[in-house]
Design an enzyme around this catalytic site. Structure first.
Site, short mmCIF file in Angstrom:
data_model
loop_
_atom_site.label_atom_id
_atom_site.label_comp_id
_atom_site.label_asym_id
_atom_site.label_seq_id
_atom_site.Cartn_x
_atom_site.Cartn_y
_atom_site.Cartn_z
N GLU A 183 -60.80 6.01 -106.98
CA GLU A 183 -60.72 4.66 -106.43
C GLU A 183 -59.67 4.60 -105.32
OE1 GLU A 183 -61.94 2.61 -110.70
OE2 GLU A 183 -60.07 2.00 -109.73
N CYS A 197 -54.47 2.39 -99.82
CA CYS A 197 -53.81 3.05 -100.94
C CYS A 197 -54.74 4.15 -101.43
CB CYS A 197 -53.52 2.03 -102.04
SG CYS A 197 -52.77 2.73 -103.53
N CYS A 204 -54.29 11.30 -114.10
CA CYS A 204 -52.87 11.64 -113.88
C CYS A 204 -52.32 12.26 -115.14
CB CYS A 204 -52.07 10.39 -113.52
SG CYS A 204 -50.33 10.72 -113.14
N CYS A 208 -47.39 7.85 -117.91
CA CYS A 208 -46.52 6.67 -117.89
C CYS A 208 -47.17 5.59 -118.75
CB CYS A 208 -46.31 6.18 -116.46
SG CYS A 208 -45.43 7.37 -115.42
N CYS A 211 -49.15 2.46 -117.24
CA CYS A 211 -50.12 2.72 -116.18
C CYS A 211 -51.51 2.99 -116.76
CB CYS A 211 -49.65 3.90 -115.33
SG CYS A 211 -50.78 4.31 -113.99
N CYS A 428 -51.55 -2.51 -108.55
CA CYS A 428 -50.70 -1.38 -108.92
C CYS A 428 -50.80 -1.09 -110.41
CB CYS A 428 -49.26 -1.69 -108.54
SG CYS A 428 -48.08 -0.40 -108.94
#
Length: 452
Positions: A183, A197, A204, A208, A211, A428
């Site tokens: 994305e 972005c 990932c 975290c 996230c 975000c």
């Protein structure tokens, strides 16, 4: 997948585990990889899963990549790109995987002048062409175009969908050659700045806790071509609607410095004066704090750096950002102080996602002031963007303003970043699709259990 012996890593009461396999055949490219701690290994049979609140081995365990034997796999451990980009194994050459000097050498090796390479480069990235096929290469030598159509590939991504949020933010979904989806977000701004972005990985490995992308684990790195193509597609698809795209932030899916080779290469292509021609100061690479790669980035790249800080104590950061267990706050911040001494007029951007009751106290604000002393920096305070399954809550606007005022009164340069695109999961920390197999939740420290 051939499974060998199973091992677990353990530290304190937080336990993470990984299946290690004997290399009977090459691992498939979409294995899940998670960050693990450099602690002693012991047999999984000796551990009760009650430490994790699990009654049995969860499904995602069998998908863990053996490359997670260390905290972070090596820079090249999941690099699936370079052979394909340069035509390895009989495949077509993916021209967007080359810097200009590499493209020039490749063109020359096929008997054509450097001028033809420059004309091709400008049609790939400049002149408002952003070519996706040889038919769009107007003005090039006829034989050169024929050679390109036979030997090269221009597209690294396939457009899947564009979703428009109520505030005008666009989330673009791309399908990769192996069927995985990434994305990219385009964020228009009334002040004449439009930001793309871009993602640097599928998923990932950092895990975290706040996230959504981190729930996926790491499927694989993106190639340089797949990263660059996101910016090319954004300009090609949306310039007429949102105006010129002026800024690039590597803040989409993934930890950019975990994929540092391809990220530096892609950013070099983006700032090339004959190509996409973004200003280096308007291309920002974000990191959760991989210290060795951060040093390398500051030595090799002229682009801007953003560091996701998100906590003022190691105790909190160890929990919400497990990478801190290897590269703690003191090491991270001392590295920045040392490395930025010789970089004139350069400021690092500290990103600070505010989580209600976790890292948003006024004591946190005062600690943050002390932490950044001696580091030329700006601070972005970011409202947490909720997503399915997250226990965290956003800090109230009033408290964010009060937190900001404490920093500003101490002389810090500080901004509030508003949420953009959250009604389309484009804000975000909201990108990706974790699916059924997800990275583990870490145990909540006792003092924060009431806050959640």
């Amino acid at each position: 997948m051939e499974i060998g012996c199973v091992w677990m890593r353990r530290t304190g009461t937080n336990c993470l585990f990984v299946l290690k396999k004997k290399p009977i055949r090459p691992a498939p490219p979409n294995l899940l990889s998670l960050p693990f701690l450099n602690t002693n290994l012991f047999s999984i049979s000796s551990l009760k899963f009650s430490h994790l609140g699990l009654a049995s081995v969860p499904k995602w365990a069998s998908y863990c990549s053996s490359s997670a034997a260390n905290l972070i796999p090596s820079d090249h451990s999941m690099d699936c790109s370079n052979a394909g980009e340069f035509g390895g194994g009989g495949s077509k050459v993916l021209v967007k995987g080359m810097r200009y000097d590499e493209l020039e050498k490749w063109v020359h090796s096929h008997g054509y002048r450097p001028g033809q390479a420059l004309m091709l480069w400008k049609r790939l990235y400049g002149d408002n062409v952003w070519a996706h096929c040889s038919d769009e290469l107007e003005g090039l030598n006829k034989n050169f175009k024929k050679m390109l159509s036979e030997l090269t590939e221009f597209k690294a991504l396939a457009l899947k969908d564009i979703r428009t949020a109520s505030d005008g933010t666009r989330k673009i979904l791309f399908t990769l050659n192996d069927g995985l989806v990434i994305e990219t977000v385009v964020i228009p701004c009334k002040r004449g700045r439009t930001t793309v972005c871009v993602s640097s990985q599928v998923g990932c490995a950092m895990n975290c806790q706040f996230c959504y992308t981190g729930r996926m684990g790491l499927r694989r790195h993106l190639t340089a071509a797949e990263i660059v193509e996101q910016a090319v597609f954004a300009r090609r698809l949306l310039t007429s609607e949102v105006g010129s795209i002026t800024n690039v932030v590597f803040m989409g899916m993934g930890e950019p410095l975990h994929n540092i080779d391809n990220v530096i290469k892609a950013s070099d292509i983006m700032v090339d004066e004959q190509g996409l021609h973004f200003s280096p100061r308007k291309v920002t690479i974000s990191t959760s704090g991989l210290v060795p790669q951060l040093k390398r980035f500051l030595h090799e790249s002229s682009c801007a750096l953003a560091v996701s800080l998100n906590a003022t104590t190691d105790e909190v950061r160890n929990w919400i950002m497990p990478i801190n267990r290897k590269y703690n706050l003191k090491l991270l911040l001392e590295t920045l102080r040392d490395e930025l001494q010789d970089k004139h007029n350069y400021k690092v951007l500290f990103e600070y996602v505010m989580l209600a009751g976790i890292n948003d106290s006024f004591e946190d604000a005062r600690r943050l002031i002390d932490l950044v002393q001696g580091i030329p920096c700006k601070i972005n305070l970011i409202s947490f963007n909720p997503h399915i399954g997250s226990p965290f809550r956003p800090t109230s606007d009033e408290k964010m303003i009060a937190f900001r005022n404490i920093l500003a009164e101490a002389g810090c340069v500080v901004f509030l970043r508003l949420s953009r695109g959250d009604d389309q999961m484009a804000a975000c920390g909201q990108l990706g699709n974790p699916g059924e197999i997800q990275a583990p939740r870490l145990r909540v420290p006792a003092q924060f259990q009431m806050a959640l």
